[in-house]
Design a protein around this motif. Structure first.
Motif, short mmCIF file in Angstrom:
data_model
loop_
_atom_site.label_atom_id
_atom_site.label_comp_id
_atom_site.label_asym_id
_atom_site.label_seq_id
_atom_site.Cartn_x
_atom_site.Cartn_y
_atom_site.Cartn_z
N UNK A 227 0.84 -1.21 0.00
CA UNK A 227 0.00 0.00 0.00
C UNK A 227 0.87 1.26 0.00
N UNK A 228 1.96 1.25 0.76
CA UNK A 228 2.84 2.42 0.78
C UNK A 228 3.45 2.67 -0.60
N UNK A 229 3.81 1.61 -1.31
CA UNK A 229 4.34 1.80 -2.66
C UNK A 229 3.31 2.38 -3.61
N UNK A 231 0.74 4.30 -2.75
CA UNK A 231 0.52 5.69 -2.38
C UNK A 231 1.69 6.57 -2.80
N UNK A 232 2.91 6.03 -2.76
CA UNK A 232 4.08 6.81 -3.18
C UNK A 232 4.02 7.17 -4.66
N UNK A 233 3.29 6.40 -5.45
CA UNK A 233 3.15 6.68 -6.88
C UNK A 233 1.96 7.58 -7.15
N UNK A 234 0.86 7.35 -6.43
CA UNK A 234 -0.40 8.01 -6.78
C UNK A 234 -0.63 9.34 -6.06
N UNK A 544 -1.86 -7.28 -10.49
CA UNK A 544 -2.71 -6.16 -10.92
C UNK A 544 -2.05 -4.83 -10.56
N UNK A 545 -1.51 -4.73 -9.36
CA UNK A 545 -0.90 -3.47 -8.93
C UNK A 545 0.33 -3.15 -9.78
N UNK A 556 11.84 0.16 -4.97
CA UNK A 556 11.25 -0.10 -3.67
C UNK A 556 10.55 1.14 -3.13
N UNK A 557 9.91 0.99 -1.97
CA UNK A 557 9.16 2.11 -1.38
C UNK A 557 10.11 3.25 -1.04
N UNK A 558 11.27 2.95 -0.48
CA UNK A 558 12.22 4.00 -0.10
C UNK A 558 12.70 4.77 -1.32
#
Length: 568
Positions: A227-229, A231-234, A544-545, A556-558
């Motif tokens: 989910x954090x990844x 949100x980091x894109x959207x 899908x994501x 990665x998220x970071x």
């Protein structure tokens, strides 16, 4: 005095968001955030309420609208503003009002049950809820724009069926290994080796609580990172910098939605069987002829039969010649019935082939979508490698579910040989199943005709009512069914599936109805273990994501946060 015309309140009209600042692969260069009136293409902009036709609302839709007004628009809940539809009180989430209604209902349920439960005790200010709505609207519009650019045909009918087929094959191998070793935990261990997933490692063991607790922690961390990844894109940069808001949205999506669905009873075997049974019942309802209940019952008896002066036709004293006549009539009607079905089928195929041959080829639509995509420049549009629809994994999945390679190897081999020649025949005239071939165009025409966007609102409505009955969070889950009840649920599911199979097919396979029922029950055991089903559920979710947000598969998220100029 005449009153001034009513105007829709502008409290929740979305304000322009600042474009995120990031590198060339970040969302800032891929999505242009505009005001609501510019968030759609001109062909997708909503029409005024007076000029837009609206379907007749159902009872469920009326209750949903009432909930949305009460939770998300409390200041506008009055007689004057009730005349304005929801899509003019709230920012658009997509290009469809029907889809927006379902999405806003879910948002209202989550806000009412999970936000107002603690936020309402602090303050009655609606600024926080309005900001959440703006963020969700921004994300959903960005996701819709990305969905228009991906190959949904390949995703739904090729990539996802490939994951399901891998799940089925891995279960059968692990099931055979577990039976050979006679160890209770061997099935899960072998399956996890064949189909590993980091969120479900290590394999939980009932005798070792530390392994079970560690696996649960890994599953929670995986959902949080996923989910954090996203949100980091959207999310816009200004909202992504708000750590409190980012943490709250992450917890709601990761734990409340994903944790209680995939991590809850959705992956239980009895829940899967129940869902299959309901789906089959819906299909049977569509196949059955519709009756109004007002059909006229015609009495075919003659006057002598009515007054008892002549034996009725159902009497056993009927001459033997009537029996032969009845058999002849039955055969004649059966021949006429199958002849009519054959004619309708041929007409359907011929008309479809003629229609498909007059449409642009699949490769043309694919190249057009690649060139029009905002993610790539027109001069850098990559050549899209299309696969023939006849080569999609949905066909091999059907063969694997029926286990044709074991039950009927001759049929499986014949079909595979025919498929190979239709796609890769050395004679060009016979390659009708290749890309842009006549058969490929026909299958594409069927998919476009029968799987269109009009199916999305009913599907979303069904999912919403299943996950949130009575427009509220589901009550605490009752105790799972007992083993005896689960066996009965599986049997009902098998009976529903057997009802869809014509009698002539299982007779041609040399199976009686009871034998067919037992075979289907054995195949349904594939979905018996919730731990194994979670592998498939998380793989589909991740696929899908990544297809919608390809940046997550590359960084990665970071790294995504640092590309946006935000330190974690």
């Amino acid at each position: 005095m005449t009153q001034p015309p009513l105007r829709p309140p502008t409290t929740l009209q979305p304000r322009p968001k600042a474009n995120p600042t990031s590198s060339s692969s970040s969302v800032g260069n891929q999505i242009t955030v505009k005001t609501p009136l510019q968030s759609r293409a001109p062909s997708e902009t909503r029409q005024p309420a007076s000029a837009r036709p609206r379907p007749a609302p159902t009872t469920s839709d009326k209750a949903a609208v009432t909930l949305i007004r009460r939770v998300l628009c409390p200041q506008q809940t009055n007689v004057a503003n009730d005349a304005w539809p929801i899509d003019e009180l709230l920012p658009p989430l997509s290009s469809s009002n029907e889809v927006d209604l379902q999405l806003y209902t879910v948002i209202a349920i989550v806000v009412k049950e999970l936000v107002y439960s603690w936020y309402g005790e602090i303050t009655s200010d609606q600024a926080f809820v309005e900001e959440v709505i703006r963020i969700v609207a921004h994300c959903t519009r960005a996701v819709e724009g990305r969905l228009r650019k991906i190959n949904l045909e390949s995703l739904v009918f090729d990539e996802i069926p490939e994951l399901v087929e891998s799940h089925v094959l891995a279960y059968r191998i692990s099931h055979g290994s577990a039976q050979a070793s006679q160890r209770s935990n061997s099935l899960r261990a072998v399956y996890h080796e064949l189909n590993p997933h980091p969120a479900l490692s290590p394999v939980p063991d009932p005798s070792l609580e530390t392994l079970t607790a560690q696996q649960s922690r890994n599953e929670v961390d995986y959902r949080q990172l996923l989910v954090q990844g996203a949100l980091a894109v959207l999310l816009p940069t200004e909202d992504l910098e708000n750590a409190c808001l980012r943490t709250l949205v992450t917890d709601v999506i990761a734990e409340t939605i994903l944790g209680k669905s995939i991590g809850g009873r959705v992956c239980e075997g009895w829940f899967v069987w129940t869902s299959i049974t309901k789906l089959v019942e819906e299909v049977q309802a569509l196949l059955k002829p519709r009756t109004t209940g007002k059909e006229i019952q015609v009495d075919t008896r003659s006057r002598l039969e009515k007054f008892g002066l002549l034996s009725e036709r159902g009497d056993g004293t009927r001459p033997a010649s009537n029996g032969r006549r009845s058999t002849f009539s039955e055969i004649a009607w059966r021949v006429l019935q199958y002849g009519y079905l054959t004619f309708i089928s041929l007409q359907f195929v011929i008309v479809g082939l003629l229609t498909a041959s007059s449409e642009p080829p699949r490769s043309w639509w694919s190249k057009k979508a690649a060139v029009d995509s905002p993610m790539v420049q027109s001069s850098e549009a990559p050549a899209v490698a299309l696969r023939p629809l006849l080569d999609f994994k949905i066909f091999s999945l059907i063969s694997s579910l029926m286990d044709l390679s074991f039950r009927m190897p001759w049929l499986s081999g014949s079909v595979a040989l025919m498929q190979h020649h239709l796609i890769r025949s050395p004679f060009s005239l016979l390659r009708v199943g290749a890309v842009d071939g006549l058969l490929d165009q026909y299958l594409h025409h069927l998919l476009v005709t029968h799987f269109n966007p009009s199916l999305i609102p009913p599907v979303l409505s069904t999912i919403r009512t299943t996950l949130f009955p009575n427009n509220a969070l589901p009550p605490p889950a009752p105790d799972p069914p007992s083993p005896e009840q689960q066996v009965e649920i599986r049997r009902r599911c098998a009976e529903a599936l057997c009802a869809l199979i014509p009698a002539m097919l299982h007779r041609a396979a040399g199976l009686s109805r009871q034998q067919l029922l037992r075979e289907v029950e054995v195949e349904l055991d594939v979905w018996n273990d919730a731990y194994l089903n979670k592998h498939l559920a998380y793989q589909i979710l991740e696929l899908v994501i990544v297809r919608v947000l390809p940046e997550i598969g590359e960084k990665g998220v970071k790294e995504l946060m640092e590309a946006r100029g935000i330190d974690m």
